[in-house]
Design a protein around this motif. Structure first.
Motif, PDB file in Angstrom:
ATOM      1  N   ASN B   7     -27.268  62.753 -75.861  1.00 24.01           N
ATOM      2  CA  ASN B   7     -27.222  62.377 -77.265  1.00 24.01           C
ATOM      3  C   ASN B   7     -26.148  63.208 -77.956  1.00 24.01           C
ATOM      4  O   ASN B   7     -26.233  64.441 -77.988  1.00 24.01           O
ATOM      5  CB  ASN B   7     -28.590  62.638 -77.906  1.00 24.01           C
ATOM      6  CG  ASN B   7     -28.661  62.072 -79.307  1.00 24.01           C
ATOM      7  OD1 ASN B   7     -27.644  61.713 -79.894  1.00 24.01           O
ATOM      8  ND2 ASN B   7     -29.858  61.993 -79.838  1.00 24.01           N
ATOM      9  N   GLU B   9     -25.471  63.339 -81.080  1.00 20.63           N
ATOM     10  CA  GLU B   9     -25.838  63.856 -82.396  1.00 20.63           C
ATOM     11  C   GLU B   9     -26.460  65.234 -82.251  1.00 20.63           C
ATOM     12  O   GLU B   9     -27.206  65.494 -81.305  1.00 20.63           O
ATOM     13  CB  GLU B   9     -26.832  62.915 -83.073  1.00 20.63           C
ATOM     14  CG  GLU B   9     -26.239  61.566 -83.443  1.00 20.63           C
ATOM     15  CD  GLU B   9     -27.238  60.719 -84.196  1.00 20.63           C
ATOM     16  OE1 GLU B   9     -26.960  59.525 -84.385  1.00 20.63           O
ATOM     17  OE2 GLU B   9     -28.287  61.247 -84.572  1.00 20.63           O
ATOM     18  N   THR B 104     -25.087  68.231 -76.035  1.00 19.78           N
ATOM     19  CA  THR B 104     -25.822  68.087 -77.294  1.00 19.78           C
ATOM     20  C   THR B 104     -25.845  69.427 -77.987  1.00 19.78           C
ATOM     21  O   THR B 104     -26.210  70.442 -77.376  1.00 19.78           O
ATOM     22  CB  THR B 104     -27.270  67.614 -77.061  1.00 19.78           C
ATOM     23  OG1 THR B 104     -27.264  66.345 -76.419  1.00 19.78           O
ATOM     24  CG2 THR B 104     -28.019  67.512 -78.386  1.00 19.78           C
TER      25      THR B 104
END
Lengths: 113, 110
Positions: B7, B9, B104
């Motif tokens: 991910n 984000e 991440t």
């Protein structure tokens, strides 16, 4: 300090110039790797040595890039005719086995103006 | 081709909570996965390796799982601290080296 060292830590050069980076791996490690990393990305494999033999090169490694590991000790990565797209962090890592952890150096940050 | 995805984000959590980071792979299960920590301007540092036949591995406050059905590895940090703030990278073996995910970023606020 017996970790992986890289020199220089930072390099600023003008487009078209040649640059050379050095990596000193952990002395007992026979495997040495070069990676390139840009902002927001993970390290990207460039090339791999086992002892003095260069066994694998990424398709991303253009003809302007060359790496050596004379005598299976330190390694150098040379970039000829640098381009702005070469700006990145160049990381060196070493390991003692194929499935073992890789020990990374602090990296050389290259900026091509 | 085999891909590894994390991910992109950033994950923001409060100190003391458990952070859970995800690493997904496509196609075949790799023989093992490695997790690294990277601080800004520094090289990655190895944390844990988990093999395909291992369901879970722990090291102090860290725990990694490997689910071959979901094609996923989860990385947990329990009792998180601001000092845990960093980018965490997942990596799978290639022919002779590692293929890394994008990582991440974890931010632990006091």
């Amino acid at each position: 300090d017996t970790g992986v060292s890289q020199d220089p830590r930072h390099k600023i050069t003008k487009r078209g110039q040649n640059v050379t980076f050095r990596c000193d791996p952990i002395s007992e490690h026979n495997r040495l790797y070069w990676y390139r990393q840009t902002l927001g990305q993970g390290p990207e494999f460039l090339t791999y040595f086992q002892n003095e033999a260069q066994l694998e090169k990424s398709r991303l490694l253009s003809d302007r890039f060359s790496a050596e590991r004379p005598k299976g000790s330190f390694s150098t990565l040379e970039i000829q005719r640098t381009e702005q797209g070469d700006s990145a962090m160049y990381l060196c890592a070493s390991s003692s086995g194929l499935a073992g952890e890789q020990f990374f150096g602090p990296g050389t940050r290259l900026t091509v103006l | 081709s085999q891909k590894i995805e994390q991910n992109s984000e950033a994950l923001n959590i409060q100190e003391g909570k458990t952070a859970t980071l995800t690493c997904n792979y496509t196609n075949y299960s790799p023989a093992y996965l490695q997790w690294y920590r990277q601080d800004p301007g520094r090289g990655p540092v190895f944390l844990l390796l988990i093999r395909e036949n291992e369901k879970e591995k722990r090291k102090e406050r860290l725990k990694v799982t490997f689910d071959t059905t979901l094609k996923q590895s989860l990385f947990h940090i329990t009792a998180s601290q601001p000092a845990d703030s960093a980018t965490y990278l997942c990596a799978q073996p290639g022919y002779s080296t590692l293929t890394f995910g994008k990582g991440t970023m974890l931010l632990v606020s006091p």
